[in-house]
Design a protein around this motif. Sequence first.
Motif, PDB file in Angstrom:
ATOM      1  N   ALA A 196       0.844  -1.194   0.000  1.00 41.04           N
ATOM      2  CA  ALA A 196       0.000   0.000   0.000  1.00 41.04           C
ATOM      3  C   ALA A 196       0.883   1.249   0.000  1.00 41.04           C
ATOM      4  N   PRO A 197       0.555   2.258  -0.844  1.00 39.96           N
ATOM      5  CA  PRO A 197       1.321   3.517  -0.813  1.00 39.96           C
ATOM      6  C   PRO A 197       1.225   4.162   0.565  1.00 39.96           C
ATOM      7  N   GLN A 198       2.359   4.666   1.063  1.00 36.38           N
ATOM      8  CA  GLN A 198       2.375   5.352   2.354  1.00 36.38           C
ATOM      9  C   GLN A 198       3.556   6.304   2.408  1.00 36.38           C
ATOM     10  N   ARG A 199       3.445   7.270   3.322  1.00 30.90           N
ATOM     11  CA  ARG A 199       4.495   8.285   3.410  1.00 30.90           C
ATOM     12  C   ARG A 199       5.792   7.710   3.976  1.00 30.90           C
ATOM     13  N   LYS A 200       5.693   6.837   4.968  1.00 32.68           N
ATOM     14  CA  LYS A 200       6.873   6.257   5.572  1.00 32.68           C
ATOM     15  C   LYS A 200       7.352   5.043   4.784  1.00 32.68           C
ATOM     16  N   PRO A 201       8.659   4.873   4.651  1.00 32.80           N
ATOM     17  CA  PRO A 201       9.169   3.711   3.907  1.00 32.80           C
ATOM     18  C   PRO A 201       8.913   2.401   4.668  1.00 32.80           C
ATOM     19  N   TYR A 202       8.933   1.317   3.933  1.00 30.91           N
ATOM     20  CA  TYR A 202       8.964  -0.023   4.511  1.00 30.91           C
ATOM     21  C   TYR A 202      10.445  -0.350   4.762  1.00 30.91           C
ATOM     22  N   TRP A 203      10.807  -0.664   5.998  1.00 37.82           N
ATOM     23  CA  TRP A 203      12.216  -0.816   6.348  1.00 37.82           C
ATOM     24  C   TRP A 203      12.590  -2.271   6.601  1.00 37.82           C
ATOM     25  N   ILE A 204      13.833  -2.626   6.213  1.00 39.14           N
ATOM     26  CA  ILE A 204      14.444  -3.890   6.618  1.00 39.14           C
ATOM     27  C   ILE A 204      15.896  -3.601   7.008  1.00 39.14           C
ATOM     28  N   THR A 205      16.444  -4.374   7.917  1.00 41.33           N
ATOM     29  CA  THR A 205      17.834  -4.196   8.343  1.00 41.33           C
ATOM     30  C   THR A 205      18.753  -4.944   7.396  1.00 41.33           C
ATOM     31  N   VAL A 206      19.779  -4.240   6.877  1.00 43.20           N
ATOM     32  CA  VAL A 206      20.718  -4.870   5.946  1.00 43.20           C
ATOM     33  C   VAL A 206      22.104  -5.037   6.572  1.00 43.20           C
ATOM     34  N   ALA A 207      22.347  -4.363   7.710  1.00 44.94           N
ATOM     35  CA  ALA A 207      23.605  -4.484   8.450  1.00 44.94           C
ATOM     36  C   ALA A 207      23.383  -3.827   9.811  1.00 44.94           C
ATOM     37  N   PRO A 208      24.206  -4.128  10.801  1.00 40.27           N
ATOM     38  CA  PRO A 208      24.026  -3.496  12.113  1.00 40.27           C
ATOM     39  C   PRO A 208      24.023  -1.966  12.010  1.00 40.27           C
ATOM     40  N   GLY A 209      22.925  -1.369  12.458  1.00 43.94           N
ATOM     41  CA  GLY A 209      22.813   0.089  12.428  1.00 43.94           C
ATOM     42  C   GLY A 209      22.453   0.661  11.082  1.00 43.94           C
ATOM     43  N   ILE A 210      22.196  -0.191  10.080  1.00 41.80           N
ATOM     44  CA  ILE A 210      21.894   0.284   8.723  1.00 41.80           C
ATOM     45  C   ILE A 210      20.621  -0.393   8.225  1.00 41.80           C
ATOM     46  N   SER A 211      19.675   0.414   7.745  1.00 44.71           N
ATOM     47  CA  SER A 211      18.418  -0.135   7.220  1.00 44.71           C
ATOM     48  C   SER A 211      18.187   0.361   5.801  1.00 44.71           C
ATOM     49  N   LEU A 212      17.557  -0.507   4.997  1.00 44.57           N
ATOM     50  CA  LEU A 212      17.128  -0.137   3.645  1.00 44.57           C
ATOM     51  C   LEU A 212      15.625   0.072   3.673  1.00 44.57           C
ATOM     52  N   GLY A 213      15.200   1.197   3.115  1.00 49.21           N
ATOM     53  CA  GLY A 213      13.780   1.510   3.088  1.00 49.21           C
ATOM     54  C   GLY A 213      13.255   1.626   1.675  1.00 49.21           C
ATOM     55  N   TYR A 214      11.995   1.244   1.495  1.00 56.90           N
ATOM     56  CA  TYR A 214      11.319   1.376   0.199  1.00 56.90           C
ATOM     57  C   TYR A 214      10.058   2.201   0.412  1.00 56.90           C
ATOM     58  N   ARG A 215       9.995   3.350  -0.282  1.00 50.91           N
ATOM     59  CA  ARG A 215       8.792   4.189  -0.180  1.00 50.91           C
ATOM     60  C   ARG A 215       7.926   3.930  -1.401  1.00 50.91           C
TER      61      ARG A 215
END
Length: 406
Positions: free
Chosen positions: A20-39
């Motif tokens: 669903a479209p939303q203002r906040k990205p969908y986040w997943i952790t890719v490394a300690p302290g680093i997340s990848l988000g998709y808006r």
Amino acid sequence: MPRRIRSSILETRTARLKLAPQRKPYWITVAPGISLGYRRNAGPGAWNVRAADGAGGNWIKSFALADDREDADGATVLDFWQAADKAKQLARGTDADAGRPSTVDEALTDYAADLAVRGASAGNANHPRHHLTPGLLSKPVSMLTVKEMQRWRNDLVVGGIRAATVNRMGKSLKAALNLAASHDDRITNAKAWTVGLAALPEDDDTESNIVLSDDQRRDVVTCAYAISAEFGIYVEVHAATGARSGQIALLDVGDLHLGKEPRLLVPSSLKGRNRRTRTRKPMPITASLARRLKALAAGRGASEPLLLMNSQERWKTNKHRWPFAAAAKAARLPEGATIYALRHTAITRALLAGAPVRLVASSFDTSVAMIERTYSRFIADHGDAQMRRALFDIDATVEGNVISMR
């Protein structure tokens, strides 16, 4: 072999387009302290990186489009695994093209280095650093907002710091952030500091607006000599030339020219965005000051410092504050008077003496616009005698041509 990052909702374009479209990205952790988000947007989605800033917060940056509508090109359009790798590179500062975004603290450090290379005082960069919160210092420049810059500025005033001081710190901080933006095309939020750090109205009675009488200038110079001979001659040169402390610190022995009309060749400052070359402009001085400076410089080469501290080193621009405060107190100067009052006095007296504004601006290393903006409103307070000479008095008599009134 490192485990490959997996995500059932972000790996494929088919899965992403079901979100669903939303203002906040969908986040997943890719490394300690680093997340990848998709808006998720109406069109192709965007990849974002979120990384810890080391001060309990984090920064977020959008860096590429997702391959929702077209195949990935490895640059501006990335698939999931390319985006995960890019996010880690950005967060760790290992990306060859972009690098980790500069923080405010790093921007101030770079600005201090730039000032030092150009022969200016690095203290201009360090002053605002002491008043910035850890959260602001660690924040990427590209993430600053108008609201938080404005809040920082206003909190300083509420905390008791005078508007003139806040404005000076704001100018230094803006210069540092502008330098960072000139080095990084991704920093496009200059409005955050140009608007958020807009100058505040200053009271007319700030220390920079104090005009001293000739007696007060003599008294403070005398009190400075009582502290030490080195400090006395330093303050006397301030009073005689009206130059800034940074300019006076750069005076060399070769800048002293003797003769019937002695003068000092005062180095210019490097104020102004387009000023890259330091010049020297003549400032007339009295014969008595010239004799004292000649005796002071005896035995030193033309390229050596003209004025030395007690430690026999060239004067540093921040070393005069405490001794001048003592001299000002002993001389009973107005409360709040700093050494800058000598510059303000010299400029005001030159204008009252009838020197053309353009000549005053050139001699004191400033601009006509600055003279008119800063000094015109104070001239009237100190020009009563000049204006009184021009008064029309109907009751006045002219010798030899008396007109009797009915």
